[in-house]
Design a protein around this motif. Structure first.
Motif, PDB file in Angstrom:
ATOM      1  N   GLY A 127       0.848  -1.188   0.000  1.00 26.04           N
ATOM      2  CA  GLY A 127       0.000   0.000   0.000  1.00 26.04           C
ATOM      3  C   GLY A 127       0.880   1.232   0.000  1.00 26.04           C
ATOM      4  O   GLY A 127       1.742   1.399  -0.857  1.00 26.04           O
ATOM      5  N   PHE A 156      -3.822  -4.211   7.682  1.00 26.35           N
ATOM      6  CA  PHE A 156      -4.099  -3.810   6.308  1.00 26.35           C
ATOM      7  C   PHE A 156      -5.473  -4.308   5.871  1.00 26.35           C
ATOM      8  O   PHE A 156      -6.046  -5.218   6.478  1.00 26.35           O
ATOM      9  CB  PHE A 156      -3.033  -4.365   5.365  1.00 26.35           C
ATOM     10  N   LEU A 164      -4.192  -4.252  -2.029  1.00 23.74           N
ATOM     11  CA  LEU A 164      -2.925  -3.648  -1.634  1.00 23.74           C
ATOM     12  C   LEU A 164      -1.947  -3.624  -2.811  1.00 23.74           C
ATOM     13  O   LEU A 164      -1.667  -4.663  -3.416  1.00 23.74           O
ATOM     14  CB  LEU A 164      -2.307  -4.427  -0.473  1.00 23.74           C
ATOM     15  N   TYR A 222      -0.923  -6.388  -7.476  1.00 22.37           N
ATOM     16  CA  TYR A 222      -1.875  -5.990  -6.448  1.00 22.37           C
ATOM     17  C   TYR A 222      -2.343  -7.242  -5.708  1.00 22.37           C
ATOM     18  O   TYR A 222      -2.687  -8.245  -6.332  1.00 22.37           O
ATOM     19  CB  TYR A 222      -3.070  -5.255  -7.051  1.00 22.37           C
ATOM     20  N   ASN A 244      -4.270   1.306   4.480  1.00 22.86           N
ATOM     21  CA  ASN A 244      -3.929   1.052   3.088  1.00 22.86           C
ATOM     22  C   ASN A 244      -3.255   2.317   2.597  1.00 22.86           C
ATOM     23  O   ASN A 244      -2.078   2.501   2.819  1.00 22.86           O
ATOM     24  CB  ASN A 244      -5.163   0.682   2.258  1.00 22.86           C
ATOM     25  N   CYS A 245      -4.021   3.236   1.992  1.00 22.49           N
ATOM     26  CA  CYS A 245      -3.436   4.527   1.636  1.00 22.49           C
ATOM     27  C   CYS A 245      -4.320   5.675   2.086  1.00 22.49           C
ATOM     28  O   CYS A 245      -4.152   6.799   1.629  1.00 22.49           O
ATOM     29  CB  CYS A 245      -3.203   4.615   0.128  1.00 22.49           C
TER      30      CYS A 245
END
Length: 758
Positions: free
Chosen positions: A377, A411, A415, A509, A722-723
């Motif tokens: 991420g 998480f 990702l 991913y 994650n982001c």
């Protein structure tokens, strides 16, 4: 088409000051508009320089004779500069000239009027010529457009800034003029950045007299208007209503001067005698005689506090770039960013926004015989726990575990796995181990592909972008590496010996929600199997090897603690609803709700209220809110991040509850009150788990400072990563509304007991 001819006499110019290379521009002007012009070379000062300018004679509607025009002679500069500097000016009356099409009869109104006029020899004075030589200079703007990004160096474990160039961007330089609270921007010139993001803009600029009436398309600077308003308000000078359209207006300035004169009891030096007609322009000196001083506005070049010739450009930039199939604005500067009176040579670094497509020059080529994962991420792998040595807690797979302020974030979702893989690896596959179990191949669609584009030198996106997706090859589900893709496609353009990819480091991913085999929350470990390919691009199965981490002897391993939000919830009830029609989601990851609200709890006459009740409170009465904030009490969860409680009322008004100013959160009976994970750890919650619990907070009637309807808004979130910000990711809300009546604050609505007004 009409024409004016003549000659320019330069014989008065001394030999040692004469420039034979100087280009002269001869223009026909009417109403501040250049109707036609021509450029001639100064040449020999001993012989007059002949010129001819063609133009359409200006005829008013219904007229048969054209208006007079002005003939301007000056250096070869743009229209605005030519109208703003000293020039040789000569008035030409076209109406007295005979038209070439005149047949002796009456002219038809509105018909074209063609005339040929020779003005003879026009002599240039030495003082005007000096301005042509020295009032206009060549300016050079050099610069670079970059994406300034944080760059992580896995070898050193440190972050630094890296400037990645933005190629193919159009950089526009504008000159800014300000007149009171109006502003004007004029495009000077533009240039396109090269592969390294560099650009050069060269142009001629003349020292102009301050003539704002020559400029068109003025606009109102609202920020500046507020600043001027604040200044005048301090001196009790009212600002007249802003005129429409927003352009410099002498009548408006006369109104302002009159207001300032009345406010300061000072006579204005000169005021126009007519009503509604600006017989005399308001000068800067006249306005400054009645307006308050402001060094701040003078520094910003705001007339009348700043009033001088505009001898150097005042520059702002706007940058656009074709990227992703569209032209994006990647930088636009406000008037407050103006570079005033720039030097003849200026160098700038323009930072692009996150819409830009920048070249990833911050990455070194990958080393062979290894694979290194750098990010999961948006989290660097150096910030992910990989140790479970007793008696310390098992923090493997959690992000940001370092003391003294651990976040221990699991998480979720899809990702992006980033890193580098050696050039000797043609294909790789991913294997996972769940909770320390056997290694299995990561299946599709959990093994997810993507598209990455490259720079082809044109600035346009390559369509379609090359796809990097898992494929079945020789019985194995593998992903092609970037280097092997380049080898199979030699026609891809190379610059500096390499293909410049916009996304150089995405490996694949990892979609943790896409496959039932890995959907349950758990601790996952990743490892990578590398393959070589033969000349026919088939896998060499005997080349399969577990890829080590770069600079390591052991296999590259990555731990990822997964916690995806499950949409399960206790059966809705009247006091704990969820789903459509409510703000409360039907999830217990997290769950939050207000269990009860009680007035004067524990005291005689105490009682609890319901939603929508009207509650009478005195300043010393208490209001106790009992609420719960929880996540599932399993070893896979316990990832509560925090919660807040706010009271909302009136028009967008609010106050926060539980911080001390309005009550303090306390156990009810759960001891780890928080309200943040870090605070819960200090209260005894065991890392990495905080399950939340049942809490309360006691308010006083004085906390509610008006008779009004109030909403208590409880908000909770998990600390999943994650982001995005955790508080905006897996969260939940709960609201209760009621009305508070304070008799001493609203006696007409809520009188004291026994008051006859009831």
């Amino acid at each position: 088409m009409s024409e004016i001819t003549g000659a320019i006499d330069l014989s008065k110019i001394p030999e040692d000051e004469f420039d034979p290379e100087l280009e002269l521009r001869v223009a026909v002007v009417r109403d501040g508009v250049v109707l036609g012009s021509n450029v001639v070379q100064a040449g020999n000062r001993r012989e007059p320089v002949r010129f001819a300018v063609q133009f359409e004679a200006p005829l008013l509607a219904g007229a048969t004779l054209p208006c007079p025009v002005r003939l301007l002679i000056g250096p070869n500069v743009g229209d605005m500069e030519l109208l703003g500097i000293d020039t040789l000016s000569h008035v030409v009356d076209l109406a007295g000239q005979r038209s070439d099409t005149d047949d002796g009869g009456d002219a038809t109104p509105g018909a074209s009027y063609e005339v040929r006029v020779d003005v003879g020899v026009l002599a240039v004075d030495i003082a005007i010529y000096h301005c042509w030589l020295y009032c206009c200079r060549t300016y050079t703007l050099r610069g670079r457009v970059v994406c300034r990004r944080w760059h992580y160096n896995p070898a050193t474990g440190q972050w630094s800034f890296c400037d990645a160039p933005v190629p193919g961007a159009t950089v526009e330089a504008y000159d800014v003029d300000r007149f009171f609270f109006w502003y004007h921007r004029d495009l000077i010139k533009s240039a396109v950045t090269d592969l390294n993001g560099n650009f050069v803009i060269r142009f001629r600029w003349c020292c102009l007299r301050w003539r704002p009436w020559l400029l068109q398309s003025w606009a109102l600077d609202h920020e500046l208007a507020n600043q001027i308003q604040d200044l005048l308000t301090r001196y009790r000078i009212p600002l007249p209503p802003v005129p429409v359209p927003p352009s410099p207006d002498p009548l408006y300035l006369q109104q302002l001067a009159a207001h300032a004169t009345r406010a300061g009891a000072m006579p204005l030096a000169r005021m126009p005698s007519g009503q509604g007609v600006a017989d005399d322009a308001i000068s800067a000196e006249a306005l400054l005689a009645v307006l308050p001083p402001s060094p701040e506005l003078a520094a910003l070049h705001i007339w009348p506090w700043w009033d001088r010739n505009d001898c150097a450009p005042d520059v702002v930039f706007r940058v656009t770039q074709p990227c992703g199939g569209a032209v994006r604005v990647i930088r636009t500067e406000s008037n407050t960013q103006t570079r005033w009176d720039i030097p003849t040579n200026l160098h700038v670094t323009l930072l692009a926004n996150d819409q830009a497509c920048c070249l990833p020059v911050c990455y070194d080529p990958d080393c062979p015989e290894c694979l290194q994962v750098t990010f999961v991420g948006c989290v660097s792998t150096s910030q992910i726990g990989d140790d479970d040595v007793p008696p310390f807690p098992d923090l493997r797979g959690y992000a940001y575990t370092a003391l003294p302020s651990p976040e221990d974030r699991p998480f979720y979702g899809s990702l992006r796995i980033r890193g580098g893989v050696g050039s000797d690896v043609d294909y790789f596959k991913v294997q996972i181990s769940r909770d320390g179990g056997v290694w299995t191949d990561l299946p599709v669609p959990a093994f997810e592909g993507f598209q990455r584009n490259y720079w082809d030198g044109s600035g346009q996106a390559v369509e379609p972008a090359p796809a990097f997706t898992p494929i079945v090859k020789n019985g194995q589900t593998v992903m092609i590496t970037r280097q092997h893709y380049e080898a199979l496609h030699p026609a891809i353009p190379r610059f500096g010996g390499q293909v410049i990819w916009y996304d150089p480091d995405t490996l694949f991913y990892f979609d943790t929600t896409a496959n039932p085999a890995i959907t349950p929350d758990a601790l996952y470990q990743l490892r990578f199997i590398g393959y070589s390919a033969d000349a026919a691009d088939n896998l060499v199965l005997s080349s399969a090897r577990v890829l080590p981490g770069c600079g390591q002897q052991e296999a590259q391993k990555v731990f990822i603690r997964v916690d995806n939000q499950a949409m399960v919830h206790p059966a809705p009830t009247a006091i704990h609803p969820c789903g459509p029609g409510t703000v409360h989601d039907c999830t217990n990851e997290p769950d939050c709700y207000i269990r009860s609200i009680c007035v004067n709890e524990g005291k005689p006459g105490g009682y609890c209220i319901n939603a929508c009740d009207m509650v009478r409170l005195s300043a010393n009465d208490t209001l106790t809110v009992h609420f719960s904030v929880t996540v599932p009490s399993t070893v896979q969860d316990g990832h509560l991040g925090g919660y807040t409680l706010f009271a909302e009322y009136g028009v967008a008004q609010t106050f926060q509850i539980g911080t001390g100013a309005h009550g303090t959160f306390s156990a009810d009976p759960t001891f780890e009150v928080g309200p943040t994970y870090l605070e819960a750890l200090s209260q005894g919650a065991p890392r990495p788990h905080w399950y939340g619990g049942h809490y309360k907070v006691t308010l006083r009637g004085s906390d509610f400072d008006r008779c009004c309807a109030y909403i208590l808004r409880l908000r909770a979130w998990k600390r999943t990563a994650n982001c995005g910000a955790p508080s905006l990711t897996h969260h939940n809300e709960f609201e209760v509304a009621f009305t508070i009546l304070r008799p001493e604050l609203c006696p007409d609505i809520c009188p004291e007991p026994g008051d006859d007004r009831g």
